[in-house]
Design a protein around this motif. Structure first.
Motif, PDB file in Angstrom:
ATOM      1  N   ARG A  52       0.839  -1.197   0.000  1.00  0.00           N
ATOM      2  CA  ARG A  52       0.000   0.000   0.000  1.00  0.00           C
ATOM      3  C   ARG A  52       0.874   1.247   0.000  1.00  0.00           C
ATOM      4  O   ARG A  52       1.861   1.339   0.707  1.00  0.00           O
ATOM      5  N   SER A  53       0.428   2.209  -0.762  1.00  0.00           N
ATOM      6  CA  SER A  53       1.065   3.518  -0.796  1.00  0.00           C
ATOM      7  C   SER A  53      -0.031   4.559  -0.668  1.00  0.00           C
ATOM      8  O   SER A  53      -1.157   4.350  -1.099  1.00  0.00           O
ATOM      9  N   TRP A  54       0.299   5.688  -0.086  1.00  0.00           N
ATOM     10  CA  TRP A  54      -0.712   6.672   0.279  1.00  0.00           C
ATOM     11  C   TRP A  54      -0.294   8.075  -0.171  1.00  0.00           C
ATOM     12  O   TRP A  54       0.770   8.548   0.182  1.00  0.00           O
ATOM     13  N   GLY A  55      -1.154   8.739  -0.925  1.00  0.00           N
ATOM     14  CA  GLY A  55      -0.987  10.148  -1.236  1.00  0.00           C
ATOM     15  C   GLY A  55       0.111  10.507  -2.204  1.00  0.00           C
ATOM     16  O   GLY A  55       1.156  10.982  -1.798  1.00  0.00           O
ATOM     17  N   ALA A  56      -0.133  10.324  -3.497  1.00  0.00           N
ATOM     18  CA  ALA A  56       0.870  10.715  -4.488  1.00  0.00           C
ATOM     19  C   ALA A  56       1.144  12.218  -4.430  1.00  0.00           C
ATOM     20  O   ALA A  56       2.281  12.648  -4.572  1.00  0.00           O
ATOM     21  N   GLY A  57       0.108  13.014  -4.179  1.00  0.00           N
ATOM     22  CA  GLY A  57       0.301  14.457  -4.042  1.00  0.00           C
ATOM     23  C   GLY A  57       0.548  14.867  -2.601  1.00  0.00           C
ATOM     24  O   GLY A  57       1.579  15.424  -2.262  1.00  0.00           O
ATOM     25  N   VAL A  58      -0.438  14.567  -1.716  1.00  0.00           N
ATOM     26  CA  VAL A  58      -0.379  14.980  -0.312  1.00  0.00           C
ATOM     27  C   VAL A  58      -0.799  13.808   0.567  1.00  0.00           C
ATOM     28  O   VAL A  58      -1.804  13.151   0.301  1.00  0.00           O
ATOM     29  N   ILE A  60      -1.683  13.031   4.637  1.00  0.00           N
ATOM     30  CA  ILE A  60      -1.939  13.621   5.949  1.00  0.00           C
ATOM     31  C   ILE A  60      -2.376  12.510   6.889  1.00  0.00           C
ATOM     32  O   ILE A  60      -3.320  11.782   6.597  1.00  0.00           O
ATOM     33  N   GLU A  61      -1.695  12.377   8.047  1.00  0.00           N
ATOM     34  CA  GLU A  61      -2.023  11.310   9.001  1.00  0.00           C
ATOM     35  C   GLU A  61      -2.010  11.834  10.431  1.00  0.00           C
ATOM     36  O   GLU A  61      -1.170  12.641  10.811  1.00  0.00           O
ATOM     37  N   ASP A  62      -2.947  11.343  11.224  1.00  0.00           N
ATOM     38  CA  ASP A  62      -3.037  11.628  12.661  1.00  0.00           C
ATOM     39  C   ASP A  62      -3.138  13.120  12.970  1.00  0.00           C
ATOM     40  O   ASP A  62      -2.462  13.633  13.852  1.00  0.00           O
ATOM     41  N   ILE A  63      -4.003  13.794  12.226  1.00  0.00           N
ATOM     42  CA  ILE A  63      -4.294  15.199  12.514  1.00  0.00           C
ATOM     43  C   ILE A  63      -5.768  15.266  12.880  1.00  0.00           C
ATOM     44  O   ILE A  63      -6.638  15.294  12.017  1.00  0.00           O
ATOM     45  N   LEU A  91      -4.907  13.549  -2.748  1.00  0.00           N
ATOM     46  CA  LEU A  91      -4.868  13.786  -1.310  1.00  0.00           C
ATOM     47  C   LEU A  91      -5.266  12.513  -0.589  1.00  0.00           C
ATOM     48  O   LEU A  91      -6.288  11.907  -0.917  1.00  0.00           O
ATOM     49  N   SER A  92      -4.467  12.077   0.379  1.00  0.00           N
ATOM     50  CA  SER A  92      -4.762  10.891   1.178  1.00  0.00           C
ATOM     51  C   SER A  92      -4.797  11.269   2.648  1.00  0.00           C
ATOM     52  O   SER A  92      -3.840  11.829   3.173  1.00  0.00           O
ATOM     53  N   LEU A  93      -5.939  10.983   3.302  1.00  0.00           N
ATOM     54  CA  LEU A  93      -6.114  11.296   4.718  1.00  0.00           C
ATOM     55  C   LEU A  93      -6.293  10.001   5.488  1.00  0.00           C
ATOM     56  O   LEU A  93      -7.169   9.209   5.172  1.00  0.00           O
ATOM     57  N   ILE A  94      -5.475   9.791   6.511  1.00  0.00           N
ATOM     58  CA  ILE A  94      -5.610   8.624   7.389  1.00  0.00           C
ATOM     59  C   ILE A  94      -5.722   9.129   8.824  1.00  0.00           C
ATOM     60  O   ILE A  94      -4.854   9.863   9.296  1.00  0.00           O
ATOM     61  N   ILE A  95      -6.769   8.724   9.491  1.00  0.00           N
ATOM     62  CA  ILE A  95      -7.039   9.147  10.870  1.00  0.00           C
ATOM     63  C   ILE A  95      -6.838  10.660  10.972  1.00  0.00           C
ATOM     64  O   ILE A  95      -6.060  11.170  11.764  1.00  0.00           O
ATOM     65  N   ALA A  96      -7.556  11.369  10.118  1.00  0.00           N
ATOM     66  CA  ALA A  96      -7.387  12.818  10.034  1.00  0.00           C
ATOM     67  C   ALA A  96      -8.740  13.517  10.043  1.00  0.00           C
ATOM     68  O   ALA A  96      -9.718  12.999   9.514  1.00  0.00           O
ATOM     69  N   GLY A  97      -8.762  14.667  10.641  1.00  0.00           N
ATOM     70  CA  GLY A  97      -9.929  15.537  10.608  1.00  0.00           C
ATOM     71  C   GLY A  97      -9.539  16.821   9.908  1.00  0.00           C
ATOM     72  O   GLY A  97      -8.653  16.844   9.068  1.00  0.00           O
ATOM     73  N   GLY A  98     -10.199  17.896  10.268  1.00  0.00           N
ATOM     74  CA  GLY A  98      -9.855  19.198   9.716  1.00  0.00           C
ATOM     75  C   GLY A  98     -10.820  19.658   8.656  1.00  0.00           C
ATOM     76  O   GLY A  98     -11.783  18.973   8.303  1.00  0.00           O
TER      77      GLY A  98
END
Length: 186
Positions: A52-58, A60-63, A91-98
């Protein structure tokens, strides 16, 4: 006003969970403030096909902070090569809010979530709020525009059109909560 372009996250090793993270930029661990007015373009991830790979552009994790704002960014033409398990071309978000406001996310590609992948691992305390974003021209196997799993997502006043996918060209809700309001989704 920054340009984050032509970067590559590459690896020949990894695990089933992580191989390469953030081709253009990565942000981790409960930061607050804003990330705004950037051009994140032509970044890539190259990893073994089964990892697995996450976020070719951006990436974001644990925010979890509601004080984090990602706004007025252009995220375009970010892509994967080789790996079949990349989530989040733009854009890839893992355990992220905002809050993610007034961004243009276009012409990115990944296996899941060509534009955006949101994966919160069942942490429904964090809510991803997408307001006034244009998500278009992205390509994925699942969820050309947005792929979301085990997440709480709210989409307001956004345009999610002309994305391409074998299944679910606009939005793929695998699990979780998704609320779409006052948006053009086609």
């Amino acid at each position: 006003d920054n340009e984050i372009s032509y970067n590559e996250a590459a690896t020949t090793a990894g695990t089933m969970d992580y191989a390469a993270l953030g081709g253009g930029i990565s942000m981790f661990f409960d930061i607050s403030g804003s990330f705004s007015n950037n051009d994140i373009s032509n970044n890539s991830i190259d990893a073994p096909g089964t990892y697995r790979s996450w976020g070719a552009g951006v990436f974001i994790e644990d925010i979890s902070s509601d004080d984090f704002v990602f706004e007025n960014n252009l995220v375009q033409q970010n892509y994967i090569s080789n790996t079949q398990n990349c989530r989040g071309g733009g854009l890839s978000l893992i355990i992220a809010g905002g809050k993610y406001l007034n961004n243009v996310i276009r012409n990115n590609s990944a296996a899941c979530g060509g534009g955006i992948s949101i994966y919160n691992a069942g942490n429904y305390n964090d809510t991803v709020v997408l307001i006034n974003n244009t998500i278009t021209g992205n390509t994925a196997t699942y969820g050309g525009g947005i792929f979301t799993a085990m997440s709480n997502v709210v989409v307001i006043n956004s345009i999610i059109t002309e994305n391409n996918s074998f299944l679910y060209p606009s939005i793929r809700l695998e699990s979780g909560i998704l609320k779409v309001r006052y948006s053009d989704v086609s």
